[in-house]
Scaffold this motif. Structure first.
Motif, PDB file in Angstrom:
ATOM      1  N   LEU A  79     -36.460  33.404  33.505  1.00  0.00           N
ATOM      2  CA  LEU A  79     -37.780  33.366  34.124  1.00  0.00           C
ATOM      3  C   LEU A  79     -37.559  33.625  35.606  1.00  0.00           C
ATOM      4  CD1 LEU A  79     -40.744  32.791  33.492  1.00  0.00           C
ATOM      5  CD2 LEU A  79     -40.297  30.390  33.936  1.00  0.00           C
ATOM      6  N   THR A  80     -37.758  34.876  36.028  1.00  0.00           N
ATOM      7  CA  THR A  80     -37.260  35.293  37.324  1.00  0.00           C
ATOM      8  C   THR A  80     -38.148  36.341  37.976  1.00  0.00           C
ATOM      9  OG1 THR A  80     -35.312  36.244  38.422  1.00  0.00           O
ATOM     10  CG2 THR A  80     -35.784  37.020  36.205  1.00  0.00           C
ATOM     11  N   ALA A  81     -37.981  36.504  39.268  1.00  0.00           N
ATOM     12  CA  ALA A  81     -38.685  37.548  40.007  1.00  0.00           C
ATOM     13  C   ALA A  81     -37.965  38.894  39.885  1.00  0.00           C
ATOM     14  CB  ALA A  81     -38.808  37.156  41.480  1.00  0.00           C
ATOM     15  N   ARG A  82     -36.776  38.897  39.334  1.00  0.00           N
ATOM     16  CA  ARG A  82     -35.995  40.134  39.190  1.00  0.00           C
ATOM     17  C   ARG A  82     -36.543  40.935  38.021  1.00  0.00           C
ATOM     18  NH1 ARG A  82     -29.762  39.241  40.729  1.00  0.00           N
ATOM     19  NH2 ARG A  82     -29.855  41.481  40.351  1.00  0.00           N
ATOM     20  N   GLY A  83     -37.390  41.906  38.335  1.00  0.00           N
ATOM     21  CA  GLY A  83     -38.067  42.679  37.306  1.00  0.00           C
ATOM     22  C   GLY A  83     -37.473  44.049  37.059  1.00  0.00           C
ATOM     23  N   ASP A  84     -36.338  44.359  37.694  1.00  0.00           N
ATOM     24  CA  ASP A  84     -35.731  45.675  37.486  1.00  0.00           C
ATOM     25  C   ASP A  84     -35.067  45.737  36.116  1.00  0.00           C
ATOM     26  OD1 ASP A  84     -32.482  45.299  38.170  1.00  0.00           O
ATOM     27  OD2 ASP A  84     -33.824  43.822  39.102  1.00  0.00           O
ATOM     28  N   VAL A  85     -35.013  46.935  35.568  1.00  0.00           N
ATOM     29  CA  VAL A  85     -34.486  47.137  34.217  1.00  0.00           C
ATOM     30  C   VAL A  85     -33.024  46.711  34.123  1.00  0.00           C
ATOM     31  CG1 VAL A  85     -33.975  48.888  32.462  1.00  0.00           C
ATOM     32  CG2 VAL A  85     -36.133  48.967  33.691  1.00  0.00           C
ATOM     33  N   VAL A  86     -32.241  46.966  35.143  1.00  0.00           N
ATOM     34  CA  VAL A  86     -30.823  46.607  35.110  1.00  0.00           C
ATOM     35  C   VAL A  86     -30.657  45.092  34.936  1.00  0.00           C
ATOM     36  CG1 VAL A  86     -28.672  46.573  36.456  1.00  0.00           C
ATOM     37  CG2 VAL A  86     -30.095  48.625  36.434  1.00  0.00           C
ATOM     38  N   SER A  87     -31.429  44.302  35.666  1.00  0.00           N
ATOM     39  CA  SER A  87     -31.347  42.844  35.547  1.00  0.00           C
ATOM     40  C   SER A  87     -31.799  42.379  34.169  1.00  0.00           C
ATOM     41  CB  SER A  87     -32.193  42.170  36.627  1.00  0.00           C
ATOM     42  OG  SER A  87     -31.667  42.409  37.899  1.00  0.00           O
ATOM     43  N   VAL A 101     -40.779  38.026  33.742  1.00  0.00           N
ATOM     44  CA  VAL A 101     -40.804  38.284  35.173  1.00  0.00           C
ATOM     45  C   VAL A 101     -41.963  37.515  35.809  1.00  0.00           C
ATOM     46  CG1 VAL A 101     -41.011  40.082  36.937  1.00  0.00           C
ATOM     47  CG2 VAL A 101     -39.774  40.554  34.814  1.00  0.00           C
ATOM     48  N   LYS A 102     -41.677  36.881  36.957  1.00  0.00           N
ATOM     49  CA  LYS A 102     -42.702  36.186  37.742  1.00  0.00           C
ATOM     50  C   LYS A 102     -43.519  37.225  38.491  1.00  0.00           C
ATOM     51  CE  LYS A 102     -39.513  32.432  38.818  1.00  0.00           C
ATOM     52  NZ  LYS A 102     -38.705  31.878  39.909  1.00  0.00           N
ATOM     53  N   PRO A 103     -44.790  36.994  38.691  1.00  0.00           N
ATOM     54  CA  PRO A 103     -45.575  35.859  38.205  1.00  0.00           C
ATOM     55  C   PRO A 103     -45.819  35.995  36.706  1.00  0.00           C
ATOM     56  CG  PRO A 103     -47.020  37.389  39.347  1.00  0.00           C
ATOM     57  CD  PRO A 103     -45.614  37.924  39.477  1.00  0.00           C
ATOM     58  N   PHE A 104     -46.065  34.870  36.052  1.00  0.00           N
ATOM     59  CA  PHE A 104     -46.237  34.837  34.612  1.00  0.00           C
ATOM     60  C   PHE A 104     -47.446  33.976  34.271  1.00  0.00           C
ATOM     61  CE2 PHE A 104     -43.544  31.412  35.979  1.00  0.00           C
ATOM     62  CZ  PHE A 104     -44.046  30.309  35.318  1.00  0.00           C
TER      63      PHE A 104
END
Length: 137
Positions: A79-87, A101-104
């Motif tokens: 549950l994170t702000a890291r929304g890139d595909v690699v992450s 991805v935050k916000p949720f």
């Protein structure tokens, strides 16, 4: 017996919001605010049914906690702000069950938690007891 969820999140407001809603939905929660504290909880053998894991934490980062959590049979929802595909791919390939991805939306989080617990077999059955009516007076 309630399902116990470990909330690993460094933002106090987000942690409070998550824990309040999880407890209202019938879960037991424990919050930790950095990766080192989370690592201690895992190492001490605490019994959790699921971990909600922020990836950007002080101390140990969230990615480094995925394997220790899954090694102890604790399913992980990132549950994170890291929304890139690699992450996303990295978290899922490392063993996370799901990734948000935050916000949720809290309702979506609750449904995902329910599905993970059911899928992984960690959901605790709730026993409901209804007393038989007593003799009529």
């Amino acid at each position: 017996m309630k399902d116990k969820i470990l909330v690993i999140e460094d933002d106090g407001d987000i942690t409070n919001l998550i824990c309040m809603n999880l407890e209202a939905a019938g879960y037991e929660t424990q919050a930790v605010y950095d990766g080192n504290e989370a690592s201690e909880c895992i190492r001490d053998g605490a019994d959790y049914d699921l971990a909600l894991l922020d990836l950007m934490l002080p101390g140990r980062d969230g990615f480094s906690l995925i394997r220790p959590l899954t090694k102890h049979r604790i399913p992980v929802l990132c549950l994170t702000a890291r929304g890139d595909v690699v992450s996303k791919v990295q978290g899922l390939k490392m063993g996370a069950e799901d990734y948000m991805v935050k916000p949720f939306e809290i309702l979506e989080l609750l449904v995902r938690i329910e599905k993970i617990l059911a899928r992984t077999g960690t959901k605790k059955a709730l026993l409901t007891y209804h007393a038989a009516p007593g003799p009529a007076s």
